[in-house]
Structures are given as structure tokens and as C-alpha cells.
Design a protein around this motif. Structure first.
Motif, short mmCIF file in Angstrom:
data_model
loop_
_atom_site.label_atom_id
_atom_site.label_comp_id
_atom_site.label_asym_id
_atom_site.label_seq_id
_atom_site.Cartn_x
_atom_site.Cartn_y
_atom_site.Cartn_z
N THR A 15 1.86 -4.64 -3.99
CA THR A 15 2.64 -4.35 -5.19
C THR A 15 2.17 -5.13 -6.41
OG1 THR A 15 4.29 -5.97 -4.48
CG2 THR A 15 4.71 -3.66 -3.90
N ASP A 16 0.94 -5.61 -6.39
CA ASP A 16 0.38 -6.32 -7.53
C ASP A 16 0.44 -5.44 -8.79
OD1 ASP A 16 -0.95 -6.95 -4.91
OD2 ASP A 16 -1.64 -8.67 -6.07
N CYS A 17 0.29 -4.16 -8.60
CA CYS A 17 0.23 -3.19 -9.70
C CYS A 17 1.54 -3.06 -10.47
CB CYS A 17 -0.17 -1.83 -9.16
SG CYS A 17 0.86 -1.26 -7.77
N VAL A 18 2.66 -3.20 -9.78
CA VAL A 18 3.95 -2.94 -10.44
C VAL A 18 4.29 -3.97 -11.51
CG1 VAL A 18 4.84 -1.67 -8.45
CG2 VAL A 18 5.43 -4.06 -8.71
N GLU A 19 3.85 -5.19 -11.32
CA GLU A 19 4.18 -6.24 -12.29
C GLU A 19 3.45 -6.10 -13.61
OE1 GLU A 19 4.17 -10.22 -10.67
OE2 GLU A 19 6.26 -9.88 -10.18
N VAL A 20 2.31 -5.43 -13.62
CA VAL A 20 1.55 -5.29 -14.86
C VAL A 20 1.87 -4.01 -15.62
CG1 VAL A 20 -0.34 -6.72 -14.00
CG2 VAL A 20 -0.46 -4.23 -13.72
N CYS A 21 2.61 -3.11 -15.00
CA CYS A 21 2.91 -1.83 -15.63
C CYS A 21 3.88 -2.02 -16.81
CB CYS A 21 3.52 -0.87 -14.62
SG CYS A 21 3.91 0.75 -15.31
N ILE A 35 3.43 6.72 -8.49
CA ILE A 35 3.53 6.62 -9.95
C ILE A 35 4.12 7.92 -10.45
CG2 ILE A 35 2.21 6.57 -12.11
CD1 ILE A 35 0.15 4.79 -10.68
N ASN A 36 5.09 7.84 -11.33
CA ASN A 36 5.62 9.05 -11.95
C ASN A 36 4.65 9.47 -13.04
OD1 ASN A 36 6.96 10.89 -13.67
ND2 ASN A 36 8.92 10.18 -12.92
N THR A 81 9.84 -2.76 -9.94
CA THR A 81 9.26 -3.43 -11.11
C THR A 81 8.77 -4.84 -10.80
OG1 THR A 81 11.44 -4.25 -11.79
CG2 THR A 81 10.72 -2.13 -12.71
N ARG A 82 9.02 -5.31 -9.59
CA ARG A 82 8.60 -6.67 -9.23
C ARG A 82 7.77 -6.66 -7.95
NH1 ARG A 82 10.52 -9.59 -13.11
NH2 ARG A 82 12.69 -9.46 -13.75
N LYS A 83 6.87 -7.59 -7.88
CA LYS A 83 6.01 -7.72 -6.72
C LYS A 83 6.83 -8.11 -5.49
CE LYS A 83 1.84 -10.00 -5.14
NZ LYS A 83 0.68 -10.79 -5.50
N LYS A 84 6.47 -7.51 -4.36
CA LYS A 84 7.10 -7.81 -3.08
C LYS A 84 5.99 -8.09 -2.06
CE LYS A 84 11.10 -4.73 -3.55
NZ LYS A 84 11.81 -3.61 -2.92
N GLU A 85 6.40 -8.48 -0.89
CA GLU A 85 5.44 -8.66 0.19
C GLU A 85 4.81 -7.32 0.54
OE1 GLU A 85 4.38 -11.49 1.81
OE2 GLU A 85 5.51 -12.51 0.24
N ALA A 86 3.55 -7.35 0.92
CA ALA A 86 2.85 -6.13 1.34
C ALA A 86 3.42 -5.67 2.69
CB ALA A 86 1.37 -6.38 1.45
N TYR A 87 3.07 -4.47 3.06
CA TYR A 87 3.49 -3.90 4.33
C TYR A 87 2.96 -4.78 5.47
CZ TYR A 87 4.93 0.08 7.24
OH TYR A 87 5.57 0.90 8.13
N PRO A 88 3.73 -4.96 6.56
CA PRO A 88 3.22 -5.75 7.68
C PRO A 88 1.87 -5.19 8.17
CG PRO A 88 5.51 -5.20 8.01
CD PRO A 88 5.04 -4.42 6.80
N ASP A 89 0.93 -6.05 8.41
CA ASP A 89 -0.39 -5.66 8.90
C ASP A 89 -1.18 -4.84 7.86
OD1 ASP A 89 -2.26 -5.93 10.94
OD2 ASP A 89 -1.69 -4.04 11.89
N ALA A 90 -0.87 -5.04 6.60
CA ALA A 90 -1.50 -4.28 5.51
C ALA A 90 -3.01 -4.41 5.49
CB ALA A 90 -0.93 -4.72 4.16
N ASP A 91 -3.53 -5.59 5.73
CA ASP A 91 -4.98 -5.77 5.69
C ASP A 91 -5.71 -4.90 6.71
OD1 ASP A 91 -4.72 -7.56 3.59
OD2 ASP A 91 -4.76 -9.32 4.90
N ASN A 92 -5.12 -4.74 7.88
CA ASN A 92 -5.73 -3.86 8.88
C ASN A 92 -5.58 -2.39 8.50
OD1 ASN A 92 -6.65 -5.93 10.56
ND2 ASN A 92 -4.67 -6.08 11.57
N TRP A 93 -4.42 -2.01 7.96
CA TRP A 93 -4.20 -0.62 7.56
C TRP A 93 -5.08 -0.22 6.38
CZ3 TRP A 93 -2.38 3.29 10.09
CH2 TRP A 93 -1.49 3.07 11.14
N ALA A 94 -5.47 -1.18 5.56
CA ALA A 94 -6.31 -0.89 4.40
C ALA A 94 -7.66 -0.29 4.81
CB ALA A 94 -6.54 -2.17 3.59
#
Length: 109
Positions: A15-21, A35-36, A81-94
Motif C-alpha cells: 500500500t505504498d502507493c495510497v499514501e502518495v495519491c 484505482i477508480n 488512504t493510509r499505508k497498511k501491512e502488505a498481504y501475508p506472504d506478499a513477497d512470495n506471491w509477488a
């Protein structure tokens, strides 16, 4: 032009993207963001913030499907609108390809 979130985001949901929008046009599903396209002002500040390159301009080939998917789900999912923790095991799913539609969850975040 607009930016859209693609299948790379599924089960990663960084969610790094949401904080800069500047217009807060991100929406949260159970296992990805959208994204709408009607709210996006095409500034592009979100694109480099995504560590897995899940955010793409709609002018890129093959993005028509993702514009429609983002438009549909951004209307029913809650705004984020705020950064949250990524999905569990996100690095592997990426690293996983072809996650849509099998891994996509249409439920709200």
C-alpha cells in the motif's frame, strides 16, 4: 489517460502507493487494491511507489481489461488512504504469474 492496478497486486497488496495519491483514488479489496479511473488525475506518482510494478498506465497494451475491472470494483470497495501491512506472504506471491481470476477475491477489504 489513467493508471490501473493489475493482477500483480493480487495477494501482495503493498500500500505504498495510497499514501502518495493526491486525490485518494485507491480502493481496497480483500487481497488487492484498485484505482477508480474516473477519480485518477493521471499524475503518475503512485506508479514508482509499487515495488512489484502492479500499477500501469491505461495506454499500455492490454490494459483495457484492467481499466474495466478497476472501474467495477472501485465503486463497491472502501476507499483506502493510509499505508497498511502488505498481504501475508506478499513477497512470495509477488513472483507468481497469472493470478487472475483464480486468486482474485472480489470481497471488500
Amino acid at each position: 489517460m489513467t493508471y490501473v492496478v493489475t493482477e500483480s497486486c493480487i495477494k501482495c497488496k503493498y500500500t505504498d502507493c495510497v499514501e502518495v495519491c493526491p486525490v485518494d483514488c485507491f480502493y481496497e479489496g480483500e487481497n488487492m487494491l484498485m484505482i477508480n479511473p474516473e477519480e485518477c488525475i493521471d499524475c503518475g506518482v503512485c506508479e514508482p511507489e509499487c515495488p512489484i510494478e502492479a500499477i500501469q498506465p491505461d495506454t499500455k497494451e492490454g490494459m483495457e481489461k484492467w481499466v474495466a475491472i478497476n472501474a467495477e470494483f472501485s465503486k463497491i470497495w472502501p476507499n483506502i488512504t493510509r499505508k497498511k501491512e502488505a498481504y501475508p506472504d506478499a513477497d512470495n506471491w509477488a513472483k507468481v504469474k497469472n493470478k487472475y481470476p483464480s486468486e482474485f477475491n472480489p470481497e471488500k477489504g
